[in-house]
Design a protein around this motif. Structure first.
Motif, PDB file in Angstrom:
ATOM      1  N   CYS A  48       0.803  -1.230   0.000  1.00 31.26           N
ATOM      2  CA  CYS A  48       0.000   0.000   0.000  1.00 31.26           C
ATOM      3  C   CYS A  48       0.829   1.270   0.000  1.00 31.26           C
ATOM      4  O   CYS A  48       0.357   2.327  -0.421  1.00 31.26           O
ATOM      5  N   GLY A  49       2.053   1.232   0.512  1.00 32.51           N
ATOM      6  CA  GLY A  49       2.907   2.410   0.504  1.00 32.51           C
ATOM      7  C   GLY A  49       2.684   3.389   1.631  1.00 32.51           C
ATOM      8  O   GLY A  49       3.339   4.433   1.687  1.00 32.51           O
ATOM      9  N   ALA A  50       1.776   3.081   2.571  1.00 28.90           N
ATOM     10  CA  ALA A  50       1.546   4.010   3.681  1.00 28.90           C
ATOM     11  C   ALA A  50       2.784   4.160   4.558  1.00 28.90           C
ATOM     12  O   ALA A  50       2.951   5.182   5.230  1.00 28.90           O
ATOM     13  N   CYS A  51       3.655   3.162   4.540  1.00 28.47           N
ATOM     14  CA  CYS A  51       4.847   3.176   5.401  1.00 28.47           C
ATOM     15  C   CYS A  51       6.099   3.676   4.679  1.00 28.47           C
ATOM     16  O   CYS A  51       7.209   3.501   5.167  1.00 28.47           O
ATOM     17  N   THR A  52       5.930   4.306   3.518  1.00 33.18           N
ATOM     18  CA  THR A  52       7.080   4.705   2.704  1.00 33.18           C
ATOM     19  C   THR A  52       7.990   5.685   3.436  1.00 33.18           C
ATOM     20  O   THR A  52       7.534   6.681   4.001  1.00 33.18           O
ATOM     21  N   VAL A  53       9.282   5.387   3.411  1.00 28.81           N
ATOM     22  CA  VAL A  53      10.317   6.301   3.909  1.00 28.81           C
ATOM     23  C   VAL A  53      11.383   6.385   2.818  1.00 28.81           C
ATOM     24  O   VAL A  53      11.316   5.704   1.796  1.00 28.81           O
ATOM     25  N   VAL A  54      12.360   7.246   3.029  1.00 27.10           N
ATOM     26  CA  VAL A  54      13.462   7.383   2.072  1.00 27.10           C
ATOM     27  C   VAL A  54      14.760   6.970   2.758  1.00 27.10           C
ATOM     28  O   VAL A  54      15.037   7.399   3.885  1.00 27.10           O
ATOM     29  N   LEU A  55      15.522   6.114   2.078  1.00 27.82           N
ATOM     30  CA  LEU A  55      16.845   5.720   2.554  1.00 27.82           C
ATOM     31  C   LEU A  55      17.911   6.378   1.689  1.00 27.82           C
ATOM     32  O   LEU A  55      17.746   6.494   0.468  1.00 27.82           O
ATOM     33  N   GLY A  56      18.986   6.797   2.337  1.00 32.98           N
ATOM     34  CA  GLY A  56      20.128   7.339   1.625  1.00 32.98           C
ATOM     35  C   GLY A  56      21.325   6.442   1.820  1.00 32.98           C
ATOM     36  O   GLY A  56      21.733   6.175   2.962  1.00 32.98           O
ATOM     37  N   GLU A  57      21.887   5.956   0.740  1.00 34.61           N
ATOM     38  CA  GLU A  57      23.042   5.062   0.812  1.00 34.61           C
ATOM     39  C   GLU A  57      24.268   5.752   0.214  1.00 34.61           C
ATOM     40  O   GLU A  57      24.228   6.193  -0.943  1.00 34.61           O
ATOM     41  N   PRO A  58      25.353   5.872   0.963  1.00 37.87           N
ATOM     42  CA  PRO A  58      26.570   6.466   0.400  1.00 37.87           C
ATOM     43  C   PRO A  58      27.102   5.620  -0.758  1.00 37.87           C
ATOM     44  O   PRO A  58      27.202   4.397  -0.651  1.00 37.87           O
ATOM     45  N   ARG A  59      27.419   6.295  -1.859  1.00 40.07           N
ATOM     46  CA  ARG A  59      27.993   5.612  -3.013  1.00 40.07           C
ATOM     47  C   ARG A  59      29.169   6.428  -3.525  1.00 40.07           C
ATOM     48  O   ARG A  59      29.060   7.647  -3.705  1.00 40.07           O
ATOM     49  N   THR A  60      30.278   5.760  -3.765  1.00 38.56           N
ATOM     50  CA  THR A  60      31.472   6.429  -4.268  1.00 38.56           C
ATOM     51  C   THR A  60      31.425   6.487  -5.786  1.00 38.56           C
ATOM     52  O   THR A  60      31.239   5.463  -6.452  1.00 38.56           O
ATOM     53  N   THR A  61      31.562   7.698  -6.334  1.00 43.18           N
ATOM     54  CA  THR A  61      31.555   7.901  -7.773  1.00 43.18           C
ATOM     55  C   THR A  61      32.845   8.603  -8.186  1.00 43.18           C
ATOM     56  O   THR A  61      33.697   8.909  -7.339  1.00 43.18           O
ATOM     57  N   GLU A  62      32.981   8.871  -9.457  1.00 36.06           N
ATOM     58  CA  GLU A  62      34.174   9.550  -9.951  1.00 36.06           C
ATOM     59  C   GLU A  62      34.287  10.966  -9.400  1.00 36.06           C
ATOM     60  O   GLU A  62      35.374  11.530  -9.343  1.00 36.06           O
ATOM     61  N   THR A  63      33.157  11.549  -9.020  1.00 33.41           N
ATOM     62  CA  THR A  63      33.160  12.916  -8.501  1.00 33.41           C
ATOM     63  C   THR A  63      33.144  12.970  -6.978  1.00 33.41           C
ATOM     64  O   THR A  63      33.053  14.054  -6.403  1.00 33.41           O
ATOM     65  N   GLY A  64      33.226  11.815  -6.325  1.00 28.63           N
ATOM     66  CA  GLY A  64      33.228  11.791  -4.869  1.00 28.63           C
ATOM     67  C   GLY A  64      32.120  10.925  -4.321  1.00 28.63           C
ATOM     68  O   GLY A  64      31.450  10.197  -5.060  1.00 28.63           O
ATOM     69  N   THR A  65      31.909  11.000  -3.031  1.00 32.84           N
ATOM     70  CA  THR A  65      30.865  10.204  -2.383  1.00 32.84           C
ATOM     71  C   THR A  65      29.536  10.945  -2.431  1.00 32.84           C
ATOM     72  O   THR A  65      29.448  12.122  -2.068  1.00 32.84           O
TER      73      THR A  65
END
Length: 491
Positions: A48-65
């Motif tokens: 149903c999506g009533a419990c939706t939250v946002v997660l942020g995961e660190p990812r290393t790229t060519e321009t930094g984290t």
């Protein structure tokens, strides 16, 4: 593998959890322990999506984290899965917007996008994530893209026109863009990289960071359940109250999340999120886009994996038919080394497969030559978005001088396992691709499948649908009707 508490960034600080069971969901923690009741419990099965939250995961790229932000269902996300990540909930939005309602909230309120309001926090979080996306790419989403982004949020009161109106209005409003720097700095200070083990309240959660460590952990704990996105296993806990005291999580193994293209193959790591895996497939076969967008919901696709979907072996899993039509092979690793298993030999019976003790699937490899065929995928379900298939099909066709020289017809929902319709394929090879050949393939389906009747569909309906999908394949590949993407539009 280091053992310790769960550490994640939330409410402008690093939170530590020491003593809760590893199967405590983020939803339960928010409501029962953090006293953050804004996130609601609706279906408790990720639907149903009533419990939706946002997660942020660190990812290393060519321009930094960078901090990769995705929506997830907190009812299917376990606390140890937050380790080293950032958690953003509906209570955070106004605070991060200087004390005023964020455009995702204000547009819903001003545009009459909410009635009872129970589903609204989840919708707002999906809108907030869409807001972040459109700011990062520098252009607004189309109305259809907004609808796709909200496919995992059900509303039984308002109707989606006013919600989509609010979503469009939101994009033209001023508001604060989330600044990930403080979260990244705080997470870096926790040194939460590498393998991780959480042991508490009689439960154990192992999160290896290398394939070697993963295999060693699986061998050392033979009764532990190997999991990836929890979108299926989590249901056993929430619905059936299953006891899962030992879990081994694959998502911290970076090598298993790599998606790459070699000179001969498209390679999809078994722990790559479904969203990334489907994006890679669509890049090679645009006709798969509708199957991608209709596979579960964005919040499920952000955490579930194609490897998990394949290993699960559900007869109504939508990945397997497509991968079978593409001649996919599985690369399996275990204590005895590495071996390759063609997907069409992997399933031994209902949710039974060829994995030996201590083995895990490392990656899925698809020959690039398979994309030279005309590939089509179809999904038939009661609900258009975010629903389980009654029947799904993937068909790959090569026609030379108006004759079928090569064909793959793979179906889900017609048998205890997903498999190819070999008799129907044989009825086509070497024949002129016309109505008569298509009818012969339809008749041959009865030799390939004996569907069952269940609460989703009757056996007769399933066979009728399968026959109809072969006719759709013929009409589309013969130019008699428009392509799938031209026929279907979501509301």
């Amino acid at each position: 593998m280091r053992t310790g508490p769960i550490r994640f960034w939330h409410d402008d600080r690093v939170v530590e959890v020491h003593d809760l069971p590893s199967t405590t969901t983020v939803l339960s923690w928010l409501r029962d322990h953090a006293r953050r009741p804004g996130t609601k419990e609706g279906c408790n099965v990720g639907d149903c999506g009533a419990c939706t939250v946002v997660l942020g995961e660190p990812r290393t790229t060519e321009t930094g984290t960078q901090l990769n932000l995705v929506t997830v269902n907190s009812c299917l996300t376990y606390l140890p899965m937050l380790h080293g990540r950032a958690l953003i909930t509906v209570e955070d939005l106004a605070r991060m917007n200087g004390g005023s309602l964020h455009p995702a909230q204000a547009s819903m309120a001003e545009g009459q996008g909410s009635q009872c309001g129970y589903c609204t926090p989840g919708i707002v979080m999906s809108l907030w994530n869409l807001w972040q996306e459109q700011k990062s790419v520098g252009r607004p989403h189309t109305r259809q893209q907004l609808a796709d982004g909200l496919a995992g949020n059900l509303c039984r009161c308002t109707g989606y026109r006013s919600i989509l109106d609010a979503a469009e209005r939101m994009q033209g409003m001023e508001g604060a863009v989330f600044e990930p720097g403080p979260a990244l700095d705080a997470l870096a200070a926790t040194d939460s990289s590498g393998g991780f083990a959480y042991l508490a309240s009689g439960t154990a959660f192992w999160a290896p960071s290398t394939i070697e460590e993963l295999v060693e952990t699986v061998v050392a704990h033979p009764f532990a359940r190997v999991v990836a996105g929890m979108s299926d296993v989590g249901l056993h806990v929430n619905e059936s109250l299953a006891d899962l005291p030992e879990l081994i999580w694959t998502a911290r193994v970076d090598e298993l999340r790599v998606i790459d293209r070699t000179q001969t193959h498209l390679v999809i790591g078994a722990a790559a999120p479904l969203e990334d895996a489907w994006a890679a497939l669509v890049a090679h076969a645009p006709a798969l886009e509708q199957m991608w967008l209709r596979f579960a919901s964005p919040s499920i696709r952000h955490t579930a994996t194609m490897g998990g979907n394949v290993v699960n072996g559900s007869p109504i899993g939508d990945s397997a038919p497509v991968l079978l039509a593409l001649d996919a092979e599985l690369v399996v690793v275990g204590p005895e080394g590495t071996r390759r298993v063609p997907l069409d030999q992997f399933y031994l019976g209902y949710q039974a497969n060829d994995l030996r003790p201590g083995e895990v699937v490392a990656r899925i490899e698809i020959p690039l030559s398979a994309f030279s065929r005309d590939l089509r995928a179809y999904k038939v379900s009661r609900r258009f978005d975010s629903d389980i298939s009654a029947v799904s099909a993937a068909c790959a066709l090569a026609v030379v001088d108006d004759r079928v020289v090569d064909v793959r017809l793979a179906f889900g929902g017609l048998a205890p396992v997903v498999h190819r319709a070999e008799q129907a394929e044989a009825a086509l090879v070497g024949r002129q691709w016309n109505d008569s050949a298509m009818r012969a393939a339809q008749e041959a389906l009865v030799a390939d499948f004996s569907p069952i009747t269940d609460h989703r569909a009757t056996a007769e309906y399933r066979m009728q649908v399968a026959r109809g999908l072969l006719e759709r394949l013929y009409r589309q590949t013969s130019g008699l009707v428009a392509a799938e993407s031209d026929v279907w539009t979501r509301p």
